[in-house]
Design a protein around this motif. Structure first.
Motif, mmCIF file in Angstrom:
data_model
loop_
_atom_site.group_PDB
_atom_site.id
_atom_site.type_symbol
_atom_site.label_atom_id
_atom_site.label_comp_id
_atom_site.label_asym_id
_atom_site.label_seq_id
_atom_site.Cartn_x
_atom_site.Cartn_y
_atom_site.Cartn_z
ATOM 1 N N VAL A 21 -58.879 -15.583 -56.421
ATOM 2 C CA VAL A 21 -57.449 -16.059 -55.533
ATOM 3 C C VAL A 21 -58.789 -16.471 -54.431
ATOM 4 N N PRO A 22 -58.267 -17.700 -54.205
ATOM 5 C CA PRO A 22 -58.971 -18.878 -52.594
ATOM 6 C C PRO A 22 -59.160 -17.628 -51.611
ATOM 7 N N PRO A 23 -59.893 -17.663 -50.865
ATOM 8 C CA PRO A 23 -60.436 -16.984 -49.384
ATOM 9 C C PRO A 23 -59.322 -17.066 -48.473
ATOM 10 N N GLU A 24 -58.556 -18.363 -48.354
ATOM 11 C CA GLU A 24 -57.111 -17.962 -47.252
ATOM 12 C C GLU A 24 -56.029 -17.058 -48.478
ATOM 13 N N LYS A 25 -56.431 -16.522 -49.218
ATOM 14 C CA LYS A 25 -54.827 -16.091 -49.552
ATOM 15 C C LYS A 25 -56.055 -14.629 -49.874
ATOM 16 N N VAL A 26 -57.202 -14.196 -49.280
ATOM 17 C CA VAL A 26 -57.560 -13.074 -49.653
ATOM 18 C C VAL A 26 -57.781 -12.571 -48.000
ATOM 19 N N PRO A 27 -56.057 -10.985 -47.850
ATOM 20 C CA PRO A 27 -56.541 -10.423 -46.692
ATOM 21 C C PRO A 27 -57.699 -10.049 -45.917
ATOM 22 N N ALA A 28 -57.074 -9.982 -44.570
ATOM 23 C CA ALA A 28 -58.310 -9.872 -43.530
ATOM 24 C C ALA A 28 -58.620 -8.039 -43.959
ATOM 25 N N ALA A 29 -58.016 -7.641 -43.923
ATOM 26 C CA ALA A 29 -58.348 -5.507 -44.503
ATOM 27 C C ALA A 29 -59.405 -5.954 -45.769
ATOM 28 N N LEU A 30 -59.433 -6.658 -46.767
ATOM 29 C CA LEU A 30 -59.912 -6.269 -47.277
ATOM 30 C C LEU A 30 -61.283 -6.653 -48.019
ATOM 31 N N ARG A 31 -61.053 -7.832 -47.070
ATOM 32 C CA ARG A 31 -62.307 -8.131 -46.454
ATOM 33 C C ARG A 31 -63.342 -7.533 -45.832
ATOM 34 N N GLU A 32 -62.673 -7.019 -44.770
ATOM 35 C CA GLU A 32 -63.635 -5.879 -43.903
ATOM 36 C C GLU A 32 -63.775 -4.804 -44.927
ATOM 37 N N TRP A 33 -63.185 -4.225 -45.779
ATOM 38 C CA TRP A 33 -63.711 -2.922 -46.721
ATOM 39 C C TRP A 33 -64.752 -3.118 -47.196
ATOM 40 N N TRP A 34 -64.630 -4.772 -47.708
ATOM 41 C CA TRP A 34 -66.129 -4.680 -48.905
ATOM 42 C C TRP A 34 -67.051 -5.029 -47.555
ATOM 43 N N LYS A 35 -67.091 -5.523 -46.495
ATOM 44 C CA LYS A 35 -68.296 -5.019 -45.399
ATOM 45 C C LYS A 35 -68.847 -3.923 -44.837
ATOM 46 N N LEU A 36 -67.543 -2.780 -45.227
ATOM 47 C CA LEU A 36 -67.895 -2.184 -44.437
ATOM 48 C C LEU A 36 -69.108 -1.030 -44.988
ATOM 49 N N ARG A 37 -70.201 -1.150 -44.082
ATOM 50 C CA ARG A 37 -71.286 0.313 -44.847
ATOM 51 C C ARG A 37 -70.925 1.379 -45.071
ATOM 52 N N ASP A 38 -69.424 1.955 -44.796
ATOM 53 C CA ASP A 38 -69.098 3.341 -45.024
ATOM 54 C C ASP A 38 -68.528 3.739 -46.026
ATOM 55 N N ASN A 39 -68.315 1.945 -47.104
ATOM 56 C CA ASN A 39 -67.734 1.986 -48.238
ATOM 57 C C ASN A 39 -68.404 2.382 -49.396
ATOM 58 N N SER A 40 -68.065 4.074 -49.950
ATOM 59 C CA SER A 40 -68.061 4.758 -50.785
ATOM 60 C C SER A 40 -67.607 4.320 -52.310
ATOM 61 N N PHE A 41 -66.690 3.458 -51.847
ATOM 62 C CA PHE A 41 -66.342 2.802 -53.353
ATOM 63 C C PHE A 41 -67.345 1.374 -53.975
ATOM 64 N N ALA A 42 -67.987 0.730 -52.428
ATOM 65 C CA ALA A 42 -69.185 0.035 -53.456
ATOM 66 C C ALA A 42 -70.464 0.320 -53.973
ATOM 67 N N ASP A 43 -70.334 2.280 -53.621
ATOM 68 C CA ASP A 43 -71.850 2.576 -53.897
ATOM 69 C C ASP A 43 -71.648 2.735 -55.015
ATOM 70 N N ARG A 44 -73.122 3.121 -55.488
ATOM 71 C CA ARG A 44 -73.178 3.032 -57.320
ATOM 72 C C ARG A 44 -73.529 4.520 -57.284
ATOM 73 N N ARG A 45 -73.127 5.522 -56.315
ATOM 74 C CA ARG A 45 -73.710 6.884 -56.908
ATOM 75 C C ARG A 45 -71.809 7.435 -57.338
ATOM 76 N N VAL A 46 -70.700 6.955 -56.672
ATOM 77 C CA VAL A 46 -69.713 7.190 -56.484
ATOM 78 C C VAL A 46 -69.180 7.476 -57.632
#
Length: 279
Positions: A66-91
């Protein structure tokens, strides 16, 4: 709400917090409850071992992405959050993520991943039935994503494809979906856990429903499961009457909170400590 990790928290009132978060349309406040929930359960962003650095990687000529212009702001924000536990290999979650999202274009009946059916009540644009995949169950038995026709929104609805009936709404926004993912996964890694060992699922589940209010999310759908989360003082209960073996788990921020809850509910329980240190 911004309680410290050691203050007692009544998750029986979590639905009120969720409703307040939904009502706040300020994008700057979109992740407040998400961050609070992580802190309350002992998730330290300083210790994150990220699966991904937050920036999508595009490959030239790959038209599945999906090209960048079709990626909603909230989804981009989620992946950049320091608190994103889903992006943590331990979880551990048992899921894969698509970052950037991938198109789902196959018509219904042509495989596990399929676009919206033309007669689906969820259709926003009859000329664009594509879905954008965000998360996939490891065996490809369930997909979560958003509708391409809603991609222009900052924080569109999240959908799930887990049954032959087609796509359903999983959360009213992608940011709420991210919070629900955290509830679904974070507790197993950071909470004390109790499992019922006396094979009285119906009786215990009825007591939970009678004494512990729901957290306020839509039912979590995955494979054959329809999971409902309930809350109490420093505790969350997971009730799934449709999954294999009738799944029921209790989670506590402390062992003491979990022991109080199991005593109130009755029955025989096995209590296990968090597999990931909370400090």
């Amino acid at each position: 709400m911004s309680a410290s990790p050691r203050e007692a928290i009544d998750y029986g009132r979590f639905a009120e917090r969720l409703a307040a978060q939904r009502a706040n349309q300020d994008p700057a406040k979109r992740w407040d409850l998400y961050r609070d929930f992580h802190r309350e359960w002992g998730f330290d962003p300083e210790g994150v071992q990220r699966r991904h650095d937050g920036e999508p990687v595009y490959r030239d000529g790959d038209d599945r992405l999906v090209p960048p212009e079709k990626v909603p702001a909230a989804l981009r924000e989620w992946w950049k959050l320091r608190d994103n536990s889903f992006a943590d290999r331990r979880v551990c979650s048992g899921w894969q993520f698509d970052w950037p999202p991938e198109w789902i274009t196959a018509p219904p009946g042509n495989g596990d991943a399929e676009a919206l059916a033309p007669d689906s009540p969820l259709v926003v644009d009859p000329d664009d039935l594509r879905m954008c995949s965000v998360v996939i169950e490891n065996q490809g038995c369930a997909y979560w994503g958003y509708e391409a026709a809603e991609a222009q929104l900052d924080d569109p609805r999240a959908y799930v494809l887990a049954t032959e009936e087609g796509w359903e709404v999983q959360a009213d926004s992608l940011s709420e979906f991210a919070l629900l993912v955290a509830v679904r996964t974070l507790l197993f890694s950071f909470g004390w856990m109790a499992e019922n060992w006396d094979d009285e699922f119906d009786a215990v589940a009825d007591r939970i429903r009678a004494t512990m209010p729901e957290l306020g999310f839509r039912v979590w759908r995955e494979l054959t499961s329809e999971i409902v989360f309930h809350g109490g003082p420093d505790t969350v209960a997971w009730v799934d009457p449709t999954g294999d073996g009738d799944q029921l788990y209790l989670f506590g921020r402390t062992r003491e909170a979990l022991e109080r809850l199991t005593a109130d509910l009755g029955g025989e329980w096995k209590i296990s400590p968090p597999p990931v240190p909370s400090e």
